[in-house]
Design a protein around this motif. Sequence first.
Motif, PDB file in Angstrom:
ATOM      1  N   ILE A   1      -4.243   4.798   6.042  1.00 42.29           N
ATOM      2  CA  ILE A   1      -2.719   4.702   5.049  1.00 42.29           C
ATOM      3  C   ILE A   1      -3.000   6.204   4.337  1.00 42.29           C
ATOM      4  O   ILE A   1      -1.921   6.906   3.800  1.00 42.29           O
ATOM      5  N   TYR A   2      -3.913   6.320   3.414  1.00 39.19           N
ATOM      6  CA  TYR A   2      -4.098   7.395   2.644  1.00 39.19           C
ATOM      7  C   TYR A   2      -4.108   8.845   3.049  1.00 39.19           C
ATOM      8  O   TYR A   2      -3.467   9.717   2.660  1.00 39.19           O
ATOM      9  N   GLU A   3      -4.754   8.939   4.340  1.00 39.76           N
ATOM     10  CA  GLU A   3      -4.830  10.069   5.122  1.00 39.76           C
ATOM     11  C   GLU A   3      -3.367  10.479   5.529  1.00 39.76           C
ATOM     12  O   GLU A   3      -2.800  11.503   5.386  1.00 39.76           O
ATOM     13  N   GLU A   4      -2.574   9.382   6.192  1.00 40.20           N
ATOM     14  CA  GLU A   4      -1.288   9.681   6.631  1.00 40.20           C
ATOM     15  C   GLU A   4      -0.263   9.873   5.438  1.00 40.20           C
ATOM     16  O   GLU A   4       0.487  11.008   5.561  1.00 40.20           O
ATOM     17  N   THR A   5      -0.584   9.279   4.369  1.00 37.21           N
ATOM     18  CA  THR A   5       0.484   9.458   3.190  1.00 37.21           C
ATOM     19  C   THR A   5       0.223  11.074   2.622  1.00 37.21           C
ATOM     20  O   THR A   5       1.254  11.638   2.452  1.00 37.21           O
TER      21      THR A   5
ATOM     22  N   LEU B   1       0.724  -1.265  -0.164  1.00 40.69           N
ATOM     23  CA  LEU B   1       0.094  -0.128  -0.098  1.00 40.69           C
ATOM     24  C   LEU B   1       0.784   1.411  -0.071  1.00 40.69           C
ATOM     25  O   LEU B   1       0.225   2.380   0.219  1.00 40.69           O
ATOM     26  N   THR B   2       2.157   1.193  -0.370  1.00 42.76           N
ATOM     27  CA  THR B   2       3.034   2.437  -0.602  1.00 42.76           C
ATOM     28  C   THR B   2       2.741   2.952  -2.000  1.00 42.76           C
ATOM     29  O   THR B   2       3.014   4.083  -2.086  1.00 42.76           O
TER      30      THR B   2
ATOM     31  N   GLU C   1       7.617 -15.340   2.412  1.00 41.33           N
ATOM     32  CA  GLU C   1       7.455 -14.680   3.769  1.00 41.33           C
ATOM     33  C   GLU C   1       8.517 -13.506   4.138  1.00 41.33           C
ATOM     34  O   GLU C   1       9.258 -13.427   4.719  1.00 41.33           O
ATOM     35  N   PRO C   2       8.116 -12.331   3.417  1.00 44.76           N
ATOM     36  CA  PRO C   2       8.637 -11.062   3.616  1.00 44.76           C
ATOM     37  C   PRO C   2       8.615 -10.233   4.950  1.00 44.76           C
ATOM     38  O   PRO C   2       7.277 -10.676   5.265  1.00 44.76           O
ATOM     39  N   ASP C   3       9.417  -9.817   5.215  1.00 38.24           N
ATOM     40  CA  ASP C   3       9.120  -8.840   6.708  1.00 38.24           C
ATOM     41  C   ASP C   3       8.029  -7.882   6.393  1.00 38.24           C
ATOM     42  O   ASP C   3       8.285  -6.970   5.397  1.00 38.24           O
ATOM     43  N   ALA C   4       6.882  -8.138   7.034  1.00 38.51           N
ATOM     44  CA  ALA C   4       5.723  -7.158   6.764  1.00 38.51           C
ATOM     45  C   ALA C   4       5.668  -5.681   7.770  1.00 38.51           C
ATOM     46  O   ALA C   4       4.963  -5.166   7.634  1.00 38.51           O
ATOM     47  N   SER C   5       6.475  -5.857   8.692  1.00 39.09           N
ATOM     48  CA  SER C   5       6.458  -5.056   9.789  1.00 39.09           C
ATOM     49  C   SER C   5       6.548  -3.459   9.516  1.00 39.09           C
ATOM     50  O   SER C   5       5.843  -2.486   9.711  1.00 39.09           O
ATOM     51  N   SER C   6       7.169  -3.133   8.267  1.00 35.09           N
ATOM     52  CA  SER C   6       7.713  -1.843   7.995  1.00 35.09           C
ATOM     53  C   SER C   6       6.711  -1.277   6.772  1.00 35.09           C
ATOM     54  O   SER C   6       6.930  -0.130   6.245  1.00 35.09           O
ATOM     55  N   PHE C   7       6.004  -2.127   6.316  1.00 37.21           N
ATOM     56  CA  PHE C   7       4.882  -1.656   5.333  1.00 37.21           C
ATOM     57  C   PHE C   7       3.705  -1.135   5.882  1.00 37.21           C
ATOM     58  O   PHE C   7       3.344  -1.511   7.000  1.00 37.21           O
ATOM     59  N   PRO C   8       3.023  -0.102   5.194  1.00 38.45           N
ATOM     60  CA  PRO C   8       1.927   0.585   5.823  1.00 38.45           C
ATOM     61  C   PRO C   8       0.790  -0.493   5.873  1.00 38.45           C
ATOM     62  O   PRO C   8       0.486  -1.333   5.145  1.00 38.45           O
TER      63      PRO C   8
ATOM     64  N   LEU D   1      -2.705  -6.791   2.468  1.00 36.66           N
ATOM     65  CA  LEU D   1      -2.017  -5.655   2.798  1.00 36.66           C
ATOM     66  C   LEU D   1      -1.384  -5.081   1.593  1.00 36.66           C
ATOM     67  O   LEU D   1      -0.398  -4.221   1.407  1.00 36.66           O
ATOM     68  N   ASP D   2      -2.201  -5.300   0.423  1.00 36.68           N
ATOM     69  CA  ASP D   2      -1.566  -4.967  -0.776  1.00 36.68           C
ATOM     70  C   ASP D   2      -3.040  -4.391  -1.827  1.00 36.68           C
ATOM     71  O   ASP D   2      -4.046  -4.219  -1.243  1.00 36.68           O
TER      72      ASP D   2
END
Length: 678
Positions: free
Chosen positions: A573-577, A71-72, A104-111, A159-160
């Motif tokens: 996410i969109y508001e924060e972005t 969602l970046t 299994e990518p690390d998902a912690s840093s994705f919005p 998450l995508d």
Amino acid sequence: MKNTIEGFGELVFGLPVMEARLSAPTFASLKKTIDSGSTLDPGIADEVAEAMKEWAMEKGATHYTHWFQPLTGSTAEKHDSFIFPDFKGGVVTSFSGDELIQGEPDASSFPSGGLRATFEARGYTGWDPSSPAFIKYDSVNAATLCIPTVFCGYNGEALDKKTPLLRSMKVLSDQTIRLGKLFGIDCGDAMAQATLGGEQEYFLIDLDLVAERPDLLRTGRTLFGKPASKHQQLDDHYFGAIKPRVAAFMAELDAVLWQYGVPAKTRHNEVCPAQFEIAPVFETLNIGVDHNMITMEVLKVTAEKHGFACLLHEKPFAGVNGSGKHNNWAIMGPDGKNWLKPGDNPHENAKFMTIVVALLKAVDTHADLLRASVATAGNDHRLGANEAPPAVVSVFLGDQLTDIVEQIEAGGANESKDGGHIHLGVDLLPQLPRGNTDRNRTSPFAFVGNRFEFRAVGSNQSPAGANIVLNTIVAEAFDYICTEVETAVAGGKEFNAALQDVLAAVIKEHKRILFNGDGYTDEWIEEATKVRGLPNLVTTEDALPMLQTQKAKDLFAKYGVLSNAELESRFNIYEETYETIIGIEAATAAEIAKTMLVPAAVTAIAEYSAVPAVAGICAEMSSLLEKAVAGIAKLEAAEKPAKQIAAMNELRVSIDALESLVPADLWPLPSYAELLLV
């Protein structure tokens, strides 16, 4: 051309490669999954993975990655090599079916927008067989096998952008097949498909000049810059002869995209100097979205090779045209035909007009969601300007289709404006000629002959978001029409009479969304909002809350496209972005003005103060400098986006006026004339 044809798709693990490298049963099983959306047989995964690995290694690949769209708004990759230790001091190459199907990518840093806590790092990628794997080469010619995947959290939350897109495509397919059955169309296990032709506009700017513009480097747009004396006023760049340096870039761009299987078709100069466009042939929606994401990446990489920076921001330069991504959307039925193409007989045209009327219902009911789907900080600069549709969403059908819609509302269509009286036979609509509409570039949602063009999507956006909304709202409209007609027929009413009654009622309720005039005029905006009651969501701050309405929650939950929690996460996410982007722009503008432009003005004033003949210019610069300094302070004190935007605009007025007075050799930023015309 022979080399082009033979090389098309050579970097893609597509159906021809699969058929050549897989056993007949495995290929048949995988193709069935791709064609019908049936569940993948995990028993074939090892064979597919081995064939994919061998093919990729022959192309020079040493690594593979699950290529996904978090969602970046861009794409993401984590590369793993094919090598595995043999525990004898050497290695073997290995790629299993399990590794193909799931990563299994690390998902912690994705919005995630609140779907999961920061410490919950586990995320999964899952193979999307409907979009073919491909090879990507980096700048040193190292190759990586890219496998398109979905991306979800530990509990299955999306998450995508691909996951809800695929869900929306399935829902639309189900309802389209249901509609087809009403018209006697049954194509077995075949799916209906939404299709996409995504036009992509962009700017090419000399890379050395961009390096001297901190605003372009950090934000993608110019935060300052007075208009050039000549830019697009003469319309001489539009469709003009392509200059050799740009033509060389375009030639390589096409060649690379064709290798990726992207059917790039059209290239031309756009309206503004240094602005261009590329457009592909229609494809299945999911693949079309993936190909657009590939296209945006290839545009940037290829541009740098030719000494350009490719700007995909919706409004890199004030006062001239910005860039959009016209979203050409249609429906290919399970019979393999485009159902938004007028047919050769009344029966086909009854189906066609049913879809057109359903689109009216969908867009009118959910105009707010369509606007929210294209709401970004960049697109706010573009929507409503003279190169883009207004923020008010309306539908253009052209005179002939509008006339037929009005006839249906009045009791049944029996003539065409272009064709005179027509014998109807058993159905309610006349035969429609091809090319039955003009084009209306001011309309946000326009019928253009065999598709609807949603013109409000921003050039820097993934097309997925707008199409998730579009698929879902059309599916809902099909659902409604099918239910009403099925109920009437079950009660004894003849099909054509039932369809006529349902379409007439839908038109009567939703015809306010129809507008064939100039969408740029103040008169239309006033009529749309005050008379017709259409929403006018001018900014992202106005539009994004539409994702939180109960209507939106009910829509996406009913059809399983987005849960309430997933929908809320998108809003967050969109508001924060949006807030983050405005904050970056504000900080960059203040820094550039304070450390680069104010000193330039001070130097100019010092030089001019000793020359009485330019005392007037010196006094004007001093006044503007005072306003600029005050504007910087105001901008630095602003905290909320609305105030930051207002302060940036106010500061820009005095800075741009200073640029017109300060000697060019003292002004530290390349001018608009240099950026657009070099």
